[in-house]
Design an enzyme around this catalytic site. Structure first.
Site, PDB file in Angstrom:
ATOM      1  N   GLU A   1     -18.209  17.650   3.708  1.00 34.95           N
ATOM      2  CA  GLU A   1     -16.985  18.511   2.565  1.00 34.95           C
ATOM      3  C   GLU A   1     -18.189  18.631   1.291  1.00 34.95           C
ATOM      4  OE1 GLU A   1     -13.185  17.048   3.518  1.00 34.95           O
ATOM      5  OE2 GLU A   1     -12.372  18.983   4.947  1.00 34.95           O
TER       6      GLU A   1
ATOM      7  N   GLY B   1       0.488   5.764   5.203  1.00 34.91           N
ATOM      8  CA  GLY B   1       1.682   5.002   6.047  1.00 34.91           C
ATOM      9  C   GLY B   1       2.516   4.105   5.282  1.00 34.91           C
TER      10      GLY B   1
ATOM     11  N   ASP C   1      -5.146   2.774   8.400  1.00 36.81           N
ATOM     12  CA  ASP C   1      -5.937   2.664   8.737  1.00 36.81           C
ATOM     13  C   ASP C   1      -6.431   1.320   9.264  1.00 36.81           C
ATOM     14  OD1 ASP C   1      -6.861   5.147   7.691  1.00 36.81           O
ATOM     15  OD2 ASP C   1      -8.049   4.086   6.114  1.00 36.81           O
TER      16      ASP C   1
ATOM     17  N   ALA D   1      -5.244  10.048   7.771  1.00 33.73           N
ATOM     18  CA  ALA D   1      -3.836  11.199   7.596  1.00 33.73           C
ATOM     19  C   ALA D   1      -2.952  10.697   8.641  1.00 33.73           C
ATOM     20  CB  ALA D   1      -3.621  11.803   6.476  1.00 33.73           C
ATOM     21  N   GLN D   2      -3.453  11.668  10.194  1.00 37.66           N
ATOM     22  CA  GLN D   2      -2.914  11.890  10.526  1.00 37.66           C
ATOM     23  C   GLN D   2      -1.892  10.439  11.652  1.00 37.66           C
ATOM     24  OE1 GLN D   2       0.328  13.696  11.688  1.00 37.66           O
ATOM     25  NE2 GLN D   2      -0.613  15.611   9.946  1.00 37.66           N
TER      26      GLN D   2
ATOM     27  N   GLY E   1       1.197  -0.989  -0.427  1.00 38.19           N
ATOM     28  CA  GLY E   1      -0.085  -0.038  -0.062  1.00 38.19           C
ATOM     29  C   GLY E   1       1.160   1.212   0.186  1.00 38.19           C
TER      30      GLY E   1
ATOM     31  N   GLY F   1      -0.296   4.219   0.521  1.00 41.07           N
ATOM     32  CA  GLY F   1      -1.433   5.843   1.024  1.00 41.07           C
ATOM     33  C   GLY F   1       0.006   6.290   2.377  1.00 41.07           C
TER      34      GLY F   1
END
Lengths: 429, 429
Positions: free
Chosen positions: A174, A19, A305, A322-323, A15, A17
């Site tokens: 959003e 991470g 996640d 994200a954090q 992955g 992403g």
């Protein structure tokens, strides 16, 4: 898979992403062979996907080629592939392009839309977790307006201009805000021959407040912002079925709509072979210890996640955003180096930098650890933070220019309908 | 189709390319009802499609929403549709969303790739006349390199890295140059584990010089530029067959290649019902008189690529490129106004502003009416002219920034593989 043998231990990261990328960066120039696998050749900046769906940004400016991230990293390999399963007995990853042995495995597969088993909704609704999905939603929204022009059936026309967004988290809020701004700023100019005041934007939230993970003040203010933009906010309402035309709920309320966006839940992307009961949690997450180790494995990790690191403060793991992924990737990089140096690993501690959501121009809510604020200032901070975390200088400049342009002109120009294309040329395409 | 009745005569324009758009602009605020039909909801700036294929620009920055162009024009309607046929007896256009009567019809359908009846090439090669096709080619090029990494068969690997571009006109030359720059500047960094020096870029031209429509000096210089970039230029060679792996030619030369781009010819996009022998020319073009009237029709016009206006200077009509389309659209707008004012129409005269082609950084050739020059200066003029003709301020700024970035960094960041997506959400997509 044509990965050469190396004298260094091999870390396979599944992955690319937040991470996976932050881990790969941390391990560059260290004594590891790093192999990063992803089914896309790009990293997606998911927090801005809703701006792609609503024509505010081009997909290319919120995505970044993974090979470009890894340029100049020795002993680092990228392969474009889908992982089929893990064999933990022989420490092997089986993929669509062959299998690969690992010394360390890091699962960073992220999350996908959770329809909670509702097949009708899964089939008929739109999700927004990837670039192709976001482009797809953008095309559908635009096509619906084109179609609304053509019908004399008022019922049908209203259904085509009726948007139902299920899920009052940041994504839903959003998206609803952006659609409301399109309704106000763009539709009357683009479709002068259509009564676009009849377009409805509905945000449906199952619990008693939107943005439930944020402060009550943020929830209240976000709801006010949405209502000032003309969004219908429905609380304590759950969509239970959707056939492509009618959305049913747990009450007598129904929605006639051609567009239902499902932003009501995510689940981790699981992998076959890593699904033993003792560490598989609700929503496919993998229970990890404070070193991100999965179950009783010493050499298999999960971050972001997909990892559920339970603690007193976070009994169900960190929030899926994200954090935590960025921080866990970074931290695991340090721990892997410590292992090779025969030092003890350091437990992960999450530095909560707060959370934010934007509703529209000058309208955002921010819960920072020490301050909670809403409005113009929050909106500026939101933009600054998103530009900061975006990968790539060119992306930042292009996104910034688009935002300035959109702000001054009340416009969003990336509203092209770009639909499926075949692998090879089609006559008349 | 839900177009209201109007007291003004109705002009139906088929096609939102350079010709159709310039005509619609000219007719805005005049005493006409204008209906513009296109199968895309955007105008495509075709001269820069090759930069989309090669990752230099995002598709959204060279396309522009047609509704945005028409904003604020009274009595102007856009419909997203495909035209089935024209009935000239009852002055009616039949489309996928219904039929529409017209007082004046303007065919501005442009051109499409011409495979000259070769079905195998049509099926297996890539064309580059639309945004989806260009994105498709971009994805294929990137996928080929990913695949080349995986094979140990040297033959197969070289075929995956072997690019054959058929057609030495501006499109072929510009694409070949861009691929050569990618080979040199990006591949070695992106694929350190692949011997990318083995990548080959072949430009195949049927006649004895490339850019045959330009001056001999331009042809020679462009060939020098291409060779300095490492492109193999083949002249007097014609590709006769391609099965997806092997391209055969009229000589004993064959190419083993996974990517054959066909840029060897275009033909007009014809329409059923407008195909009588007395005005249908070679390559589907419609013979028009000096007022752009088709055949003996007084109220049916054709402009741009689809129109063949024969004259002493242009015995086979004007070149199929942007300038004649722009100028004819503009001119026809004036003539239509003259008709309503009961004045005689004015014959069209083409103002040849010259032609240009770019090969790579600092390398372009330009044949202007009074000067012919090559090199850095031509390259700057090329960029300036393309920015000038691009529609939309935001597009110009974004393209300019991308060019500056690409120039400084020797890079092209829009290299994402974005492949087909379905109309509705797909589980696991």
């Amino acid at each position: 898979m044509n990965i050469p043998q190396s004298s260094f231990p091999r870390v396979v990261i599944i992955g690319g992403g937040f991470g996976g990328i932050s881990l790969a960066k941390k391990l560059s120039h260290k004594e590891f062979q790093v192999v990063l696998l992803d089914k896309h050749n790009y990293h997606t900046f998911q927090p801005l996907l809703y701006q792609v769906s609503t024509g505010g940004l081009e997909p290319d400016s919120i995505a970044y080629p993974i090979r470009k991230v890894l340029q100049g990293y020795p002993n680092t390999y990228f392969r474009l592939t889908e992982v089929n399963k893990i064999d933990t007995n022989i420490n092997c990853v089986d993929t669509s392009i062959g299998s690969l042995k690992f010394n360390y495995l890091v699962v960073a597969t992220g999350s996908t839309t959770n329809f909670f088993g509702n097949k009708a909704i899964a089939k008929n609704s739109m999700a927004m977790k990837s670039i192709p999905q976001s482009l797809n939603l953008r095309s559908l929204i635009l096509e619906n307006f084109e179609q609304a022009l053509l019908t004399d059936d008022l019922h049908e026309r209203e259904a085509l201009m009726n948007f139902v967004i299920v899920g009052g988290g940041p994504t839903g809020v959003e998206l609803a805000g952006a659609l409301a701004e399109i309704k106000k700023g763009i539709l009357p100019k683009d479709y002068p021959d259509l009564d676009t005041r009849r377009a409805q934007i509905n945000l449906v939230q199952g619990s008693d407040r939107i943005l439930p993970a944020m402060s009550i003040k943020a929830s209240e203010k976000a709801e006010q912002f949405l209502e000032s933009l003309g969004v219908n906010v429905w609380k304590n309402l759950r969509v239970s079925d959707y056939d492509g035309n009618i959305a049913k709920t747990n009450t007598e309320t129904i929605f006639e709509t051609a567009t239902l966006v499902w932003a009501a839940g995510v689940k981790a992307v699981g992998i076959k072979g890593l699904d033993a009961k003792d560490y598989l949690c609700r929503g496919n997450r993998l229970r990890v210890n404070e070193f991100n180790q999965v179950g009783s494995f010493e050499h298999i990790f999960a971050i972001g996640d997909v990892a559920q690191m339970e603690s007193e403060e976070y009994p169900y793991g960190h929030p899926m955003m994200a954090q935590p992924a960025l921080q866990q990737g970074h931290h695991l990089g340090k721990n892997l180096v410590r292992i090779t140096e025969e030092k003890a690993m350091v437990p992960f501690t999450y530095n909560d930098k707060g959370s934010m959501a934007t509703v529209g121009r000058n309208k955002a809510v921010a819960d920072l650890p020490k301050f909670k604020f809403q409005g113009v200032f929050a909106w500026f901070i939101w933009m600054f933070v998103h530009l900061y975390f975006l990968i790539g200088f060119r992306n930042r400049v292009v996104v910034f220019i688009n935002w300035v342009y959109n702000y001054i002109k009340f416009d969003r120009e990336a509203r092209l309908i770009i639909r499926p294309f075949k692998k090879k040329y089609q006559v008349n395409s």
